[in-house]
Scaffold this active site. Structure first.
Site, PDB file in Angstrom:
ATOM      1  N   LYS A 139       0.842  -1.205   0.000  1.00 25.71           N
ATOM      2  CA  LYS A 139       0.000   0.000   0.000  1.00 25.71           C
ATOM      3  C   LYS A 139       0.880   1.259   0.000  1.00 25.71           C
ATOM      4  O   LYS A 139       2.094   1.168   0.092  1.00 25.71           O
ATOM      5  CB  LYS A 139      -0.937  -0.015   1.206  1.00 25.71           C
ATOM      6  CG  LYS A 139      -1.700  -1.322   1.391  1.00 25.71           C
ATOM      7  CD  LYS A 139      -2.822  -1.542   0.382  1.00 25.71           C
ATOM      8  CE  LYS A 139      -3.253  -2.986   0.354  1.00 25.71           C
ATOM      9  NZ  LYS A 139      -4.669  -3.238   0.318  1.00 25.71           N
TER      10      LYS A 139
HETATM   11  C1  LIG Z   1      -5.571  -4.312   0.946  1.00 26.22           C
HETATM   12  C2  LIG Z   1      -7.041  -4.127   0.940  1.00 26.22           C
HETATM   13  C3  LIG Z   1      -7.859  -4.605   1.970  1.00 26.22           C
HETATM   14  C4  LIG Z   1      -7.366  -5.516   3.077  1.00 26.22           C
HETATM   15  O1  LIG Z   1      -6.292  -5.026   3.795  1.00 26.22           O
HETATM   16  P1  LIG Z   1      -5.318  -6.067   4.563  1.00 26.22           P
HETATM   17  O2  LIG Z   1      -4.427  -5.146   5.336  1.00 26.22           O
HETATM   18  O3  LIG Z   1      -4.589  -6.826   3.521  1.00 26.22           O
HETATM   19  O4  LIG Z   1      -6.153  -6.914   5.430  1.00 26.22           O
HETATM   20  C5  LIG Z   1      -9.211  -4.301   1.937  1.00 26.22           C
HETATM   21  N1  LIG Z   1      -9.746  -3.579   0.939  1.00 26.22           N
HETATM   22  C6  LIG Z   1      -8.994  -3.132  -0.092  1.00 26.22           C
HETATM   23  C7  LIG Z   1      -9.641  -2.322  -1.167  1.00 26.22           C
HETATM   24  C8  LIG Z   1      -7.627  -3.404  -0.132  1.00 26.22           C
HETATM   25  O5  LIG Z   1      -6.905  -2.977  -1.158  1.00 26.22           O
END
Ligand SMILES: *Cc1c(COP(=O)(O)O)cnc(C)c1O
Length: 359
Positions: A179
């Site tokens: 991210k």
């Molecule tokens: C990455 C992501 C998640 C989940 O996050 P995690 O930290 O991997 O549990 C949920 N929604 C979206 C749109 C994402 O990109």
């Protein structure tokens, strides 16, 4: 191979982790609190509650708003599975509304037709770093008295009409390594509602308001101080790293040919978690092979919309057609846009893609 994502970890993160390790206090403590305060400030909200992942941030938010069995949550099918799965975790039903083909986000014009007496919340996903069209969404939510839970897991620092992601409804963020900022694993909930914030803290920690007194069911969804130390160091770099992503995206917009490049609607600040193009005419699979053979990493987010995932079709009985989400799933391709790219990398990506389309 130019990677599709690469976390940028520097001396600040390493030093911060060592300090926590040396302190001997590893679990949720003062670093988590400092991280929460700084994150709330970045979003322009009063409170932030750190969790163990973006998925648990979504799960806790839904519980804190009292959403459960018999309730429906309107959301987008064109996202990572965790968005809709969090609705299943609390026993509620995800109701999918098709996307706007230009922004890839939920189409507000189709939301009202999906509202039933069971609808409790709208969960827009701010996909790829671009916020959903929040003005009409907030308007619909207000008129129908619905909760808004923003899945901002891909949009740290993005804004819409001057207001940050996570500041419209209850915000949820992921801090996974790919991210725009990371804590290795981690999540964050943002809100200016004191009652919701406190409820999130209680659910995160075994339903415990006073030590070893449990009035409700909770979980262990805490973040550790080790993770918070990384996250805090990353937060200080977010603005700069987002600006590098935006500059990389401008370069692509200027030089890429033969594909549909991302559009940034008026009043939006896109933070380019992904730089996603559309490749029409059934050429995408050939392009994937070509990029791979020429050392350019890419991603397809997402090849199957959630209402077409096997679990949803076979186990839950979803049987519906959402044409724009299905077309996007066939046409999208994301190119590396992260701040670790060199100018040589950017040139290579453009040259490779333009060679493929014959431009
Ligand atoms: C990455 C992501 C998640 C989940 O996050 P995690 O930290 O991997 O549990 C949920 N929604 C979206 C749109 C994402 O990109």
């Amino acid at each position: 191979m130019i990677p599709i994502a690469k976390p940028l970890i520097g001396d600040e993160e390493k030093q911060a982790v060592l300090e926590v390790l040396d302190s001997g206090m590893l679990a949720q403590g003062p670093r988590v609190k400092a991280f929460e305060e700084a994150f709330a400030e970045m979003c322009g909200v009063k409170y932030a509650v750190a969790t163990s992942s973006g998925t648990t941030a979504l799960h806790v938010s839904l519980l804190a708003h009292g959403i459960g069995p018999g309730d429906e949550v309107i959301t987008s099918p064109f996202t990572f599975i965790a968005s809709a799965n969090s609705v299943l975790f609390v026993g509620a039903k995800p109701v999918f509304v098709d996307i706007d083909p230009v922004t890839f986000n939920i189409d507000p014009a189709q939301i009202e037709a999906a509202i039933t007496p069971r609808t409790k919340a709208i969960m827009p996903i701010h996909l790829f770093g671009l916020m959903a069209d929040m003005a009409p969404i907030m308007d619909i939510a207000e008129r129908h008295k619905l909760v808004v839970i923003e899945d901002a897991c891909q949009s740290h620092g993005a804004s819409y009409q001057g207001k940050r992601a996570g500041a419209f409804g209850t915000g949820t963020f992921s801090l996974y390594p790919t991210k725009n900022m990371t804590s290795a694993e981690g999540g964050m909930i943002t809100t200016s509602d004191e009652v919701i914030a406190e409820s999130c803290r209680v659910i995160r920690q075994h339903g415990m308001r006073h030590r070893y007194y449990h009035d409700e069911l909770g979980f262990n969804f805490r973040m550790t101080d080790v993770h918070a130390a990384i996250g805090l160091a990353q937060l200080y770099k977010l603005q700069h790293n987002n600006e590098v992503r935006q500059a990389n995206a401008r370069f692509f917009n200027q030089y890429l040919k033969g594909v549909v490049t991302p559009v940034v609607p008026e009043g939006c600040e896109h933070v380019f978690h992904q730089y996603t193009v559309r490749v029409s005419g059934g050429r995408r699979d050939a392009l994937m092979t070509y990029l791979h053979d020429h050392g350019v990493g890419y991603g397809v987010y997402y090849p199957v919309p959630i209402h077409k995932q096997t679990y949803y079709v076979k186990e839950l009985g979803y049987d519906m057609s959402l044409p724009e989400a299905e077309r996007a799933a066939e046409e999208v391709l994301s190119l590396p846009v992260h701040p670790a790219l060199s100018s040589q990398d950017l040139e290579t990506i453009v040259a490779t893609l333009n060679d493929f389309v014959g431009a």
